[in-house]
Design a protein around this motif. Sequence first.
Motif, short mmCIF file in Angstrom:
data_model
loop_
_atom_site.label_atom_id
_atom_site.label_comp_id
_atom_site.label_asym_id
_atom_site.label_seq_id
_atom_site.Cartn_x
_atom_site.Cartn_y
_atom_site.Cartn_z
N GLU A 93 0.81 -1.22 0.00
CA GLU A 93 0.00 0.00 0.00
C GLU A 93 0.85 1.28 0.00
O GLU A 93 0.51 2.26 0.65
CB GLU A 93 -0.97 -0.01 1.18
CG GLU A 93 -1.94 -1.18 1.13
CD GLU A 93 -2.94 -1.19 2.25
OE1 GLU A 93 -3.15 -0.14 2.89
OE2 GLU A 93 -3.53 -2.25 2.49
N SER A 94 1.94 1.26 -0.78
CA SER A 94 2.83 2.42 -0.83
C SER A 94 2.84 3.13 -2.18
O SER A 94 3.45 4.18 -2.31
CB SER A 94 4.26 2.00 -0.47
OG SER A 94 4.76 1.08 -1.43
N CYS A 95 2.18 2.57 -3.17
CA CYS A 95 2.27 3.10 -4.53
C CYS A 95 0.90 3.55 -5.05
O CYS A 95 -0.11 2.93 -4.76
CB CYS A 95 2.84 2.04 -5.46
SG CYS A 95 4.48 1.47 -4.97
N ALA A 96 0.91 4.62 -5.82
CA ALA A 96 -0.33 5.13 -6.40
C ALA A 96 -0.61 4.52 -7.77
O ALA A 96 -1.75 4.49 -8.22
CB ALA A 96 -0.26 6.65 -6.53
N LEU A 97 0.44 4.03 -8.42
CA LEU A 97 0.29 3.50 -9.78
C LEU A 97 1.29 2.37 -9.99
O LEU A 97 2.45 2.48 -9.59
CB LEU A 97 0.57 4.61 -10.81
CG LEU A 97 0.42 4.25 -12.29
CD1 LEU A 97 -1.05 4.07 -12.65
CD2 LEU A 97 1.04 5.33 -13.15
N VAL A 98 0.82 1.29 -10.59
CA VAL A 98 1.69 0.20 -11.02
C VAL A 98 1.61 0.11 -12.53
O VAL A 98 0.51 0.00 -13.10
CB VAL A 98 1.27 -1.16 -10.41
CG1 VAL A 98 2.10 -2.29 -11.01
CG2 VAL A 98 1.42 -1.15 -8.89
N ASN A 99 2.76 0.21 -13.18
CA ASN A 99 2.83 -0.02 -14.62
C ASN A 99 3.16 -1.49 -14.80
O ASN A 99 4.32 -1.89 -14.78
CB ASN A 99 3.91 0.86 -15.26
CG ASN A 99 4.11 0.54 -16.73
OD1 ASN A 99 3.26 -0.09 -17.36
ND2 ASN A 99 5.22 0.95 -17.28
N PHE A 100 2.13 -2.30 -14.94
CA PHE A 100 2.34 -3.73 -15.09
C PHE A 100 2.24 -4.09 -16.56
O PHE A 100 1.19 -4.44 -17.07
CB PHE A 100 1.32 -4.54 -14.28
CG PHE A 100 1.61 -5.99 -14.34
CD1 PHE A 100 2.60 -6.55 -13.55
CD2 PHE A 100 0.93 -6.81 -15.21
CE1 PHE A 100 2.90 -7.89 -13.63
CE2 PHE A 100 1.22 -8.17 -15.31
CZ PHE A 100 2.21 -8.70 -14.51
N SER A 101 3.35 -3.97 -17.25
CA SER A 101 3.41 -4.34 -18.66
C SER A 101 4.27 -5.58 -18.77
O SER A 101 5.34 -5.64 -18.19
CB SER A 101 4.06 -3.21 -19.47
OG SER A 101 3.38 -2.01 -19.27
#
Length: 167
Positions: A93-101
């Motif tokens: 719960e530390s990130c606002a966005l995950v770029n999961f490509s």
Amino acid sequence: PKMNSKHIAKTPLHAIRWAIQKYTNEGDTILDPFAGSGTTAVEAFVQDRQFVGVEYEFFDEVLVPTVEHFLPDADYSIFDGDAEEQLKKVDDESCALVNFSNPYPDGGDHSVGIKASNPQRYNKEGNSGLMKSNQAYWDKMKAIQDISCQKLKIGGHAIFVIKDMMK
């Protein structure tokens, strides 16, 4: 900034720029478990965000030189190794966005034009590029996706950028 990278599966700059602007605020943290070419890292810092990334194959050859070139004074967290293991170092719960490509564009595998500058590492057992055509690849991607999503703050977003190696 214009990025000329040796990495075959770069995240399209316009896609990650749009997502960062739409789904995050200044100071937020962006996570990229397949940080490869460094596009997400550079754009995160250009947009005054923090960056956490993991890279398995192109860490020393592409990611670190890209970040050091474009962001010589930046404070960032990038980890060398398997994302499934390295993501344990990132707080939940530390990130606002995950770029999961997924790390390689659809239709690509190690035998079709992908040239790594470190062939011993590229051919390492368990490498996702070598597994793309089998179930082990998709099981690994699901595991990394699940762990990555645990890193999202409430209200955070995961994006999936489709990469086209022909463009």
